[in-house]
Design an enzyme around this catalytic site. Structure first.
Site, PDB file in Angstrom:
ATOM      1  N   HIS A  64       2.029  39.202  11.680  1.00  0.00           N
ATOM      2  CA  HIS A  64       2.056  39.553  10.257  1.00  0.00           C
ATOM      3  C   HIS A  64       3.471  39.620   9.720  1.00  0.00           C
ATOM      4  O   HIS A  64       3.734  39.288   8.567  1.00  0.00           O
ATOM      5  CB  HIS A  64       1.371  40.907  10.033  1.00  0.00           C
ATOM      6  CG  HIS A  64       1.427  41.351   8.602  1.00  0.00           C
ATOM      7  ND1 HIS A  64       2.519  42.011   8.065  1.00  0.00           N
ATOM      8  CD2 HIS A  64       0.553  41.217   7.595  1.00  0.00           C
ATOM      9  CE1 HIS A  64       2.304  42.262   6.793  1.00  0.00           C
ATOM     10  NE2 HIS A  64       1.116  41.796   6.479  1.00  0.00           N
ATOM     11  N   CYS A  65       4.425  40.015  10.555  1.00  0.00           N
ATOM     12  CA  CYS A  65       5.741  40.398  10.047  1.00  0.00           C
ATOM     13  C   CYS A  65       6.588  39.235   9.546  1.00  0.00           C
ATOM     14  O   CYS A  65       6.873  39.130   8.354  1.00  0.00           O
ATOM     15  CB  CYS A  65       6.510  41.168  11.118  1.00  0.00           C
ATOM     16  SG  CYS A  65       5.748  42.746  11.551  1.00  0.00           S
ATOM     17  N   LEU A  66       7.032  38.366  10.462  1.00  0.00           N
ATOM     18  CA  LEU A  66       8.054  37.391  10.085  1.00  0.00           C
ATOM     19  C   LEU A  66       7.580  36.319   9.111  1.00  0.00           C
ATOM     20  O   LEU A  66       8.338  35.943   8.213  1.00  0.00           O
ATOM     21  CB  LEU A  66       8.642  36.750  11.347  1.00  0.00           C
ATOM     22  CG  LEU A  66       9.342  37.726  12.299  1.00  0.00           C
ATOM     23  CD1 LEU A  66      10.150  36.975  13.336  1.00  0.00           C
ATOM     24  CD2 LEU A  66      10.246  38.687  11.552  1.00  0.00           C
ATOM     25  N   ILE A  80       5.512  36.607   6.764  1.00  0.00           N
ATOM     26  CA  ILE A  80       5.024  37.167   5.506  1.00  0.00           C
ATOM     27  C   ILE A  80       5.971  38.180   4.883  1.00  0.00           C
ATOM     28  O   ILE A  80       6.304  38.098   3.692  1.00  0.00           O
ATOM     29  CB  ILE A  80       3.633  37.813   5.722  1.00  0.00           C
ATOM     30  CG1 ILE A  80       2.617  36.730   6.117  1.00  0.00           C
ATOM     31  CG2 ILE A  80       3.178  38.562   4.479  1.00  0.00           C
ATOM     32  CD1 ILE A  80       1.248  37.266   6.472  1.00  0.00           C
ATOM     33  N   ASP A  81       6.439  39.152   5.669  1.00  0.00           N
ATOM     34  CA  ASP A  81       7.167  40.286   5.101  1.00  0.00           C
ATOM     35  C   ASP A  81       8.417  39.911   4.306  1.00  0.00           C
ATOM     36  O   ASP A  81       8.636  40.458   3.217  1.00  0.00           O
ATOM     37  CB  ASP A  81       7.538  41.273   6.207  1.00  0.00           C
ATOM     38  CG  ASP A  81       6.307  41.926   6.816  1.00  0.00           C
ATOM     39  OD1 ASP A  81       5.205  41.655   6.314  1.00  0.00           O
ATOM     40  OD2 ASP A  81       6.451  42.677   7.787  1.00  0.00           O
TER      41      ASP A  81
END
Length: 418
Positions: A258-260, A262-263
């Site tokens: 989810h992190c890289l 999208i964030d």
């Protein structure tokens, strides 16, 4: 206290079980009935929470999973850990909004509500709080405590688990901060208070943007180094010997989870919307990392061309579908994109991953297999995408006729690294 954790995924389940272990009465609320049934049966689908640990919490009666909204009633603390995907390049906050509407029905004076979902700065106070206030008739700060604490779950990390990782905490006022810090103070070794939810929200995006940009840097260097006949992996190891001013990042087939992927785009979206400017570092990192699957696919084509074979009809074995080693998390995994590209070109693609057990959205033509000697020998190209420790790398080098190693895990005359 009676604690409700909304969302029982990679973030919510470890939090819920930890809260149950310290003595709180915890409801793990999730609208996915399959997840709830699995949890109720003592079967964990998250690596950071073993089925044995889950079973102990169930047996003690301190943890109960539920898909019923009414079970959220009477909470003292509620924590929201739902997904925040992107939709056409913009933040999709519907799960946060739905969670706020649900909790507002049961919100009481003196209760504490905490948002953990990754999002853009301002979400807690400008979106989350008004929904809670409108649905409850109460005012954040004056009647109930409200704060933000970004999740820092690193799936599969055996050193820095939920308890050991410092927890950034914030509140909309001093009393809210005290309540939020008190709750997490019983769960983790260290809390890090900041001035307001906006600083906490930005801290999470800063952490992931830092990683995203630096991974893009080494990915681009890796592509150039190959054409310059330079061993980029050796250069990275040499640079990492410097005890100050350098942090080691390594190339790979792309970024996932989810992190890289999208964030950082959340921060870019916020800057564009509020300031009318582009966050150029994020846009450049997105461009490089998002195109790494295409680069890996071109390397497969080059390898087949060297054998005077067309990609159409060739057998390709992918080792790893998860975005990260030793986990079953395939969210936004570059391996899925690589599989799709090769399938669309006519390749016969097979994939092995002992950790990915939940269904993932991949073309139906992709065949899941075990990484046996027969499978390795039959493949025209073996692509190591996720370097799980469970793979037998000696067997890979002994039986594969050609290996494209995207993780610098194996070596030998038939191996080519990214």
């Amino acid at each position: 206290m009676r604690v409700v954790v909304v969302g029982q995924g990679y973030v919510g389940l470890p939090l819920a079980i930890r809260a149950a272990e310290v003595g709180h009465q915890v409801i793990g609320y999730d609208v996915d009935t399959r997840r709830v049934k699995s949890l109720a049966a003592g079967e964990s689908y998250v690596e950071d929470v073993s089925s044995e640990r889950l079973a102990r919490a169930l047996a003690r009666g301190t943890y109960r999973p539920s898909e019923l909204a009414r079970d959220c009633g009477g909470f003292d603390v509620a924590v929201v850990t739902v997904p925040t995907p992107l939709q056409d390049g913009a933040p999709d906050l519907r799960y946060i909004e739905e969670s706020a509407h649900t909790l507002a029905r049961f919100l009481r004076p003196g209760a504490t509500v905490i948002l953990e979902s990754t999002t853009y700065p301002g979400t807690t106070e400008e979106l989350f709080a008004p929904i809670l206030e409108d649905g409850s008739g109460l005012t954040a700060g004056a009647d109930f405590h409200l704060g933000y604490s970004p999740e820092r779950i690193d799936p599969g990390n055996t050193v820095w688990g939920f308890q050991q990782t410092p927890k950034v905490v914030s509140g909309v006022d001093a009393r809210s901060l005290k309540a939020v810090e008190s709750f997490y103070g019983d769960l983790v070794d260290t809390t890090v208070p900041v001035r307001s939810p906006k600083e906490a929200e930005l801290a999470k995006l800063l952490e992931n943007t830092f990683r995203h940009v630096n991974i893009a840097l080494v990915n681009e260097i890796a592509m150039f180094a190959r054409h310059l006949d330079i061993d980029v992996w050796q250069a990275i190891e040499a640079a990492s010997s410097k005890p100050f001013g350098f942090m080691k990042f390594t190339p790979g087939p792309g970024v996932g989870g989810h992190c890289l992927p999208i964030d950082p785009s959340y921060l870019n979206w916020r800057v564009q919307r509020e300031l009318g400017q582009n966050f150029r570092f994020v846009e450049l990192a997105n461009d490089i990392n998002n195109h790494m699957p295409e680069y890996v696919t071109r390397r497969v084509i080059d390898a087949l061309n060297a054998k005077r074979r067309s990609v159409n009809g060739s057998k390709v074995l992918l080792l790893g579908l998860a975005y990260k080693k030793n986990t079953g998390d395939a969210r936004e995994s570059p391996a899925v994109r690589i599989a799709q590209l090769l399938l669309d070109m006519g390749a016969k693609v097979r994939a092995a991953d002992p950790h990915v057990v939940e269904s993932i959205k991949v073309d139906a033509r992709l065949v899941r297999v075990e990484p046996t000697r027969k499978e390795l020998a039959a493949a025209d190209v073996v692509v190591l995408l996720t370097d799980h420790d469970s793979f037998d790398y000696q067997m890979v080098t002994e039986h594969a006729s050609f290996v494209l190693d995207c993780r610098n895990r194996v070596s030998g005359p038939t191996v080519e690294v990214l």
